[in-house]
Design an enzyme around this catalytic site. Structure first.
Site, mmCIF file in Angstrom:
data_model
loop_
_atom_site.group_PDB
_atom_site.id
_atom_site.type_symbol
_atom_site.label_atom_id
_atom_site.label_comp_id
_atom_site.label_asym_id
_atom_site.label_seq_id
_atom_site.Cartn_x
_atom_site.Cartn_y
_atom_site.Cartn_z
ATOM 1 N N ASP A 12 -2.102 -15.444 16.003
ATOM 2 C CA ASP A 12 -1.474 -14.253 17.060
ATOM 3 C C ASP A 12 -0.989 -13.349 16.187
ATOM 4 O O ASP A 12 0.105 -13.471 15.478
ATOM 5 C CB ASP A 12 -0.337 -15.100 17.845
ATOM 6 C CG ASP A 12 0.064 -14.212 18.933
ATOM 7 O OD1 ASP A 12 -0.105 -12.949 18.849
ATOM 8 O OD2 ASP A 12 0.863 -14.665 19.730
ATOM 9 N N HIS A 19 2.739 -11.961 26.043
ATOM 10 C CA HIS A 19 1.802 -12.928 25.299
ATOM 11 C C HIS A 19 0.528 -13.168 26.241
ATOM 12 O O HIS A 19 -0.077 -13.984 25.875
ATOM 13 C CB HIS A 19 2.509 -14.473 25.400
ATOM 14 C CG HIS A 19 3.729 -14.565 24.355
ATOM 15 N ND1 HIS A 19 3.454 -14.539 22.871
ATOM 16 C CD2 HIS A 19 4.973 -14.927 24.643
ATOM 17 C CE1 HIS A 19 4.737 -14.698 22.489
ATOM 18 N NE2 HIS A 19 5.487 -14.946 23.427
ATOM 19 N N ASP A 52 -3.703 -14.586 23.556
ATOM 20 C CA ASP A 52 -2.820 -13.710 22.636
ATOM 21 C C ASP A 52 -3.426 -14.006 21.068
ATOM 22 O O ASP A 52 -3.160 -13.439 20.256
ATOM 23 C CB ASP A 52 -1.434 -13.547 22.674
ATOM 24 C CG ASP A 52 -0.733 -15.084 22.658
ATOM 25 O OD1 ASP A 52 -1.602 -15.896 22.051
ATOM 26 O OD2 ASP A 52 0.216 -15.070 22.785
ATOM 27 N N GLN A 94 3.126 -12.367 14.386
ATOM 28 C CA GLN A 94 4.139 -13.813 14.529
ATOM 29 C C GLN A 94 3.714 -14.972 13.772
ATOM 30 O O GLN A 94 4.488 -15.627 13.443
ATOM 31 C CB GLN A 94 4.501 -13.893 15.886
ATOM 32 C CG GLN A 94 3.510 -14.395 16.779
ATOM 33 C CD GLN A 94 3.913 -14.981 18.167
ATOM 34 O OE1 GLN A 94 4.732 -14.549 18.554
ATOM 35 N NE2 GLN A 94 3.205 -16.066 18.550
ATOM 36 N N GLY A 103 -4.041 -18.958 -2.084
ATOM 37 C CA GLY A 103 -5.092 -19.928 -2.269
ATOM 38 C C GLY A 103 -5.814 -20.141 -1.092
ATOM 39 O O GLY A 103 -7.026 -19.943 -0.993
ATOM 40 N N ASN A 104 -5.087 -20.622 0.025
ATOM 41 C CA ASN A 104 -5.905 -20.560 1.387
ATOM 42 C C ASN A 104 -4.796 -20.456 2.611
ATOM 43 O O ASN A 104 -3.506 -20.535 2.175
ATOM 44 C CB ASN A 104 -6.663 -22.028 1.580
ATOM 45 C CG ASN A 104 -5.740 -23.085 1.621
ATOM 46 O OD1 ASN A 104 -4.959 -23.274 2.315
ATOM 47 N ND2 ASN A 104 -6.006 -23.975 0.557
ATOM 48 N N ASP A 131 -5.274 -21.635 24.080
ATOM 49 C CA ASP A 131 -3.932 -20.962 23.991
ATOM 50 C C ASP A 131 -3.026 -21.451 25.012
ATOM 51 O O ASP A 131 -3.141 -22.043 25.941
ATOM 52 C CB ASP A 131 -4.113 -19.434 24.512
ATOM 53 C CG ASP A 131 -3.019 -18.280 24.215
ATOM 54 O OD1 ASP A 131 -2.277 -18.586 23.199
ATOM 55 O OD2 ASP A 131 -2.809 -17.488 24.999
ATOM 56 N N TYR A 227 11.274 -21.896 16.175
ATOM 57 C CA TYR A 227 10.085 -21.800 16.933
ATOM 58 C C TYR A 227 9.498 -20.250 17.045
ATOM 59 O O TYR A 227 10.143 -19.250 16.939
ATOM 60 C CB TYR A 227 10.650 -21.799 18.614
ATOM 61 C CG TYR A 227 9.527 -21.448 19.698
ATOM 62 C CD1 TYR A 227 8.596 -22.362 20.027
ATOM 63 C CD2 TYR A 227 9.605 -20.003 20.231
ATOM 64 C CE1 TYR A 227 7.842 -22.050 20.822
ATOM 65 C CE2 TYR A 227 8.643 -19.955 21.264
ATOM 66 C CZ TYR A 227 7.759 -20.773 21.527
ATOM 67 O OH TYR A 227 6.888 -20.598 22.446
ATOM 68 N N LYS A 230 3.415 -21.386 20.268
ATOM 69 C CA LYS A 230 2.738 -22.493 20.179
ATOM 70 C C LYS A 230 1.534 -22.483 19.346
ATOM 71 O O LYS A 230 1.238 -21.498 18.697
ATOM 72 C CB LYS A 230 2.267 -22.968 21.750
ATOM 73 C CG LYS A 230 2.175 -24.423 21.998
ATOM 74 C CD LYS A 230 3.541 -25.193 21.728
ATOM 75 C CE LYS A 230 3.548 -26.613 21.790
ATOM 76 N NZ LYS A 230 4.780 -27.382 21.773
ATOM 77 N N ASP A 231 0.735 -23.714 19.074
ATOM 78 C CA ASP A 231 -0.079 -23.446 17.739
ATOM 79 C C ASP A 231 -1.268 -23.093 18.083
ATOM 80 O O ASP A 231 -2.106 -22.674 17.358
ATOM 81 C CB ASP A 231 -0.304 -25.122 17.411
ATOM 82 C CG ASP A 231 1.012 -25.607 17.328
ATOM 83 O OD1 ASP A 231 2.022 -25.305 16.361
ATOM 84 O OD2 ASP A 231 1.476 -26.486 18.176
ATOM 85 N N ASP A 285 3.149 -17.009 31.992
ATOM 86 C CA ASP A 285 2.239 -17.084 30.808
ATOM 87 C C ASP A 285 1.335 -18.144 30.333
ATOM 88 O O ASP A 285 1.493 -18.975 29.415
ATOM 89 C CB ASP A 285 3.444 -16.980 29.584
ATOM 90 C CG ASP A 285 4.064 -15.661 29.358
ATOM 91 O OD1 ASP A 285 3.736 -14.914 30.021
ATOM 92 O OD2 ASP A 285 5.030 -15.769 28.623
#
Length: 365
Positions: A12, A19, A52, A94, A103-104, A131, A227, A230-231, A285
């Site tokens: 994101d 969002h 997003d 973000q 490196g990665n 999402d 925070y 979310k992942d 959202d």
């Protein structure tokens, strides 16, 4: 012939409004930068979004964790962040938690799922993107696809699948991993992967070593120590020819499960499979959404995509998800709509607790 690698890397880097969705200018910039590397670093590429999140799908012959491929993705995210900042998009950059590439991109914010394999005579690959939820959201579906004979008939009637699969599970809190064989260790596997916020399925292999699935397991809040959103995980699944059929892979998404995430990453909500055109976060959202693009892989080229959830066959599960959203939203700030206190430690709630800590008094005995 060299093995083919599929790398799906997402982040994101800014959205509008709030969002909700990825701006077309970011998609255009990302697609242009990847296209310039086709025939050089990459064989093929495709750019899309889920809510997003900017999603980069790349094929190459350099294997997993390749520094040049990851650096390309990082550069794409940086350039798109510049555009997002110039338009004052929300949350610009973000998911980029580091100042410089090292490196990665693992541990730097973006989510990564990669898979290296020898192409079969025909190689269908399904790429899932989500999402407003966490990596463990895929656990239910991977179990159903690769271990549940009531979902996957091939486990019963296909000799090449009859012996089962191997699941690699990661403990994302204590940074450790373990493997389980199914069907013989099915109950033990379930005892872990039912705790989706901590134990996440990273890989699935057929017992002869054929790679079948790969997911992203990055937990942004743990990496950042605060925070930051979310992942929003991604997943790659191979199908057919000794693996579950395409229909068996997407069938579990007809069940409306409840996942963690949604508003402020702090609520449980229904996981809704949608076409890319509907992968925009609106109500509260959300609700959390999943998309699936299907490709045939031919000498590293991506033949497709087919938008797998853009189909009337998934209308009923979407209706059920909306009904669940109505029911659980009525609970407002109360659990189980709001996450448990343990999970809320990874959200903004600790900031409230800190403000009022001094006002707590011991209760007289």
């Amino acid at each position: 012939m060299p093995k083919t690698t599929i790398s799906v890397i997402k982040a994101d880097v800014g959205s509008f409004p709030g969002h909700s969705r990825t701006h077309p200018k970011l998609l255009e910039k990302a697609a242009k930068m990847l296209k310039e590397q086709e025939g050089k670093l990459l064989i093929d590429s495709f750019v899309t979004h889920c809510g997003d999140d900017l999603e980069l799908i790349m094929t190459h012959t350099r294997g997993e964790d390749n520094e040049e491929v990851h650096k390309l993705a990082w550069d794409v995210f940086l350039e798109c962040t510049k555009i997002a900042k110039s338009m004052k998009l929300y949350g610009a950059g973000q998911d980029l938690l580091a100042d410089a590439f090292s490196g990665n991109v693992k541990g730097m914010g973006p989510g990564v799922a990669e898979m290296e394999f020898e192409e079969r005579g025909s190689d269908p690959v399904l790429i899932f993107m989500a999402d407003k939820t966490e990596p463990g959201a895929w656990n239910f579906f991977l179990y159903k696809i690769f271990a549940d004979p009531f979902n996957t008939a091939g486990l019963v009637i296909d000799p090449s699948m009859h012996t089962g699969f191997i699941f690699e599970v990661h403990d994302v809190i204590n940074k450790r991993r373990i493997t389980f064989k199914t069907p013989e260790e099915t109950y033990t596997l379930l005892s872990y992967i039912g705790a989706c916020s901590r134990y996440v399925i990273k890989y699935v292999w057929r017992k002869d070593g054929i790679i079948a699935a790969s997911t992203s397991t990055q937990r942004l809040n743990i990496m950042a120590g605060r925070y930051v959103g979310k992942d929003d995980p991604v997943m790659i699944v191979r199908a057919q020819s000794g693996l579950p059929s395409v229909g068996e892979v997407i069938e579990p998404f007809c069940t409306p499960i409840i996942v963690a995430g949604w508003m402020r990453g702090s609520h449980h909500g229904p996981f809704m499979p949608v076409g890319v055109c509907d992968a925009n976060m609106t109500r509260f959202d959300g609700p959390p959404r999943a998309i699936c693009l299907g490709f045939q892989v031919c000498n590293g080229k991506l033949i497709g995509p087919a938008d797998m959830f853009d189909d009337v066959g998934f209308d009923r599960v979407r209706e059920r998800c909306n009904e669940l959203a109505d029911i659980i939203r009525d609970q407002g700030p109360f659990e189980p709509h709001r996450l448990s206190l343990e999970e809320m430690e990874y959200t903004t709630l600790p900031g409230i607790e800190k403000q009022f800590r001094s006002r707590w008094e011991p209760i007289p005995e």
